[in-house]
Design an enzyme around this catalytic site. Structure first.
Site, short mmCIF file in Angstrom:
data_model
loop_
_atom_site.label_atom_id
_atom_site.label_comp_id
_atom_site.label_asym_id
_atom_site.label_seq_id
_atom_site.Cartn_x
_atom_site.Cartn_y
_atom_site.Cartn_z
N ASP A 28 0.82 -1.22 0.00
CA ASP A 28 0.00 0.00 0.00
C ASP A 28 0.86 1.27 0.00
OD1 ASP A 28 -2.36 1.41 -0.02
OD2 ASP A 28 -2.57 1.41 2.16
N GLY A 31 -0.16 5.14 -4.58
CA GLY A 31 -0.79 6.36 -5.06
C GLY A 31 -0.20 7.60 -4.39
N SER A 73 -7.34 -5.96 -4.36
CA SER A 73 -8.39 -6.51 -3.50
C SER A 73 -9.73 -6.57 -4.23
CB SER A 73 -8.54 -5.63 -2.24
OG SER A 73 -9.21 -4.42 -2.57
N ASN A 76 -10.92 -3.14 -4.69
CA ASN A 76 -10.19 -2.23 -5.58
C ASN A 76 -10.87 -2.06 -6.94
OD1 ASN A 76 -6.92 -3.21 -4.28
ND2 ASN A 76 -8.13 -1.42 -3.74
N ARG A 188 2.34 -3.97 6.97
CA ARG A 188 1.57 -2.96 6.24
C ARG A 188 2.33 -1.65 6.23
NH1 ARG A 188 -4.64 -1.79 5.09
NH2 ARG A 188 -4.21 -0.26 3.46
N SER A 196 -7.56 -4.31 5.88
CA SER A 196 -8.23 -4.13 4.59
C SER A 196 -8.57 -5.47 3.91
CB SER A 196 -7.38 -3.25 3.66
OG SER A 196 -7.14 -1.99 4.25
C1 IPE Z 1 -5.19 -2.65 0.37
O1 IPE Z 1 -4.93 -1.32 0.10
C2 IPE Z 1 -5.20 -3.46 -0.88
C3 IPE Z 1 -3.91 -3.61 -1.56
C4 IPE Z 1 -2.78 -3.08 -1.19
C5 IPE Z 1 -3.93 -4.43 -2.73
P1 IPE Z 1 -6.12 -0.28 -0.10
O2 IPE Z 1 -5.48 1.02 -0.43
O3 IPE Z 1 -7.10 -0.81 -1.09
O4 IPE Z 1 -6.81 -0.26 1.32
P2 IPE Z 1 -7.66 0.87 2.05
O5 IPE Z 1 -8.72 1.29 1.09
O6 IPE Z 1 -6.74 1.99 2.38
O7 IPE Z 1 -8.18 0.20 3.28
C1 IPE Z 2 -1.75 0.04 -3.20
O1 IPE Z 2 -1.50 1.40 -3.35
C2 IPE Z 2 -2.02 -0.63 -4.51
C3 IPE Z 2 -3.39 -1.10 -4.66
C4 IPE Z 2 -4.35 -0.98 -3.78
C5 IPE Z 2 -3.72 -1.77 -5.90
P1 IPE Z 2 -2.67 2.45 -3.38
O2 IPE Z 2 -3.08 2.66 -4.80
O3 IPE Z 2 -3.77 2.06 -2.47
O4 IPE Z 2 -1.93 3.73 -2.84
P2 IPE Z 2 -2.51 4.84 -1.86
O5 IPE Z 2 -3.02 4.11 -0.66
O6 IPE Z 2 -3.60 5.53 -2.60
O7 IPE Z 2 -1.35 5.69 -1.56
MG MG Z 3 -4.11 2.41 -0.50
#
Ligand code: IPE
Ligand code: IPE
Ligand code: MG
Length: 241
Positions: A28, A31, A73, A76, A188, A196
């Protein structure tokens, strides 16, 4: 390729006789890593995939048996289609590249999650990696794609019920993770303090490790810190020793 061939010397500090057998990571923070650099979110996912390659190589060389990574997930899918497509395309790219290193380094790879919802070309590669994995017995990387802990438990409970009595053992035998020991350590990154929907059944007695580092910035050094932290824990499993 997912696994580079570079050999990294494990630090003297990590007790190699007390390694976690199975480490799981929630990848995680991709982004936020991209946003900090004014880059599109996809650039963060690409950097995160590179991190997985480095961390998997480190774990394999250290002597970890299983590394499980949460890549996508069941929730997602709620993201914009462009981001979802980008993540699935990255997976496709890394799978193609990983086949060569799997054969060279005798690495097993398994996918946990409902693959039936994935694009056909991705499913074909998953079938191919399953074939290769069946030939080996060494390090195993598990990639969780379209994975949700609740879905996994409901599915396993239904399958167990259809086969007879639902017991812990029967249910476990129908989890995506059947045959894989429970994770000893779940990591994490990115500062979020939650699971999550990751490995809900399997994490009953797992040690949890949280760090503010964003996944693309997570590396072998940070993995070593997590393992050292794990080695200072006292796992009691309900006993008093
Ligand atoms: C968990 O991260 C899923 C993955 C890293 C694949 P998310 O970014 O989807 O989780 P939340 O929404 O912050 O709980
Ligand atoms: C985890 O990174 C990757 C996936 C959930 C696929 P994020 O895309 O959730 O990154 P943040 O949490 O927005 O920084
Ligand atoms: Mg995330």
């Amino acid at each position: 390729m997912i696994f580079s061939n570079r050999k990294k010397q494990p630090s003297g500090e990590v007790d190699l006789t007390r390694l976690p057998r199975h480490i799981a990571v929630i990848m995680d923070g991709n982004g936020r890593w991209a946003a900090k650099r004014a880059l599109p979110r996809g650039a963060g996912h690409a950097a995160g995939a590179e991190t997985f390659r480095r961390v998997a190589t480190y774990c394999k060389d250290l002597g970890i048996d299983y590394l499980t990574a949460y890549a996508f997930s069941t929730e997602n899918w709620k993201r914009p289609a462009q981001e979802v497509d980008g993540i699935l395309n990255l997976l496709d790219k890394y799978l193609r590249e990983s086949i060569e290193s799997m054969e060279r380094d005798h690495i097993r790879m398994r996918f946990l999650g409902d693959c039936s919802a994935l694009p056909e070309k991705l499913r074909a590669f998953i079938a191919r990696t399953d074939e290769i994995s069946a030939r080996y017995t060494g390090f195993q990387a598990n990639i969780c794609v379209n994975y949700g802990g609740r879905d996994e438990i409901v599915r396993a409970a239904n399958l167990a019920a259809a086969a007879g009595e639902v017991t812990k053992e029967n249910l476990e035998a129908h989890l995506w993770s059947a045959g894989i020991p429970d994770p000893d350590l779940i990591i994490r990154p990115s500062g979020e303090l939650r699971l999550s929907n990751f490995l809900l059944w399997q994490s009953a007695y797992t040690e949890l490790y949280f760090t503010d580092t964003l996944w693309p910035d997570f590396g072998p050094k940070e993995m070593e810190l997590a393992i050292l932290d794990y080695q200072r824990r006292n796992r009691r499993f309900g006993e008093i020793s």
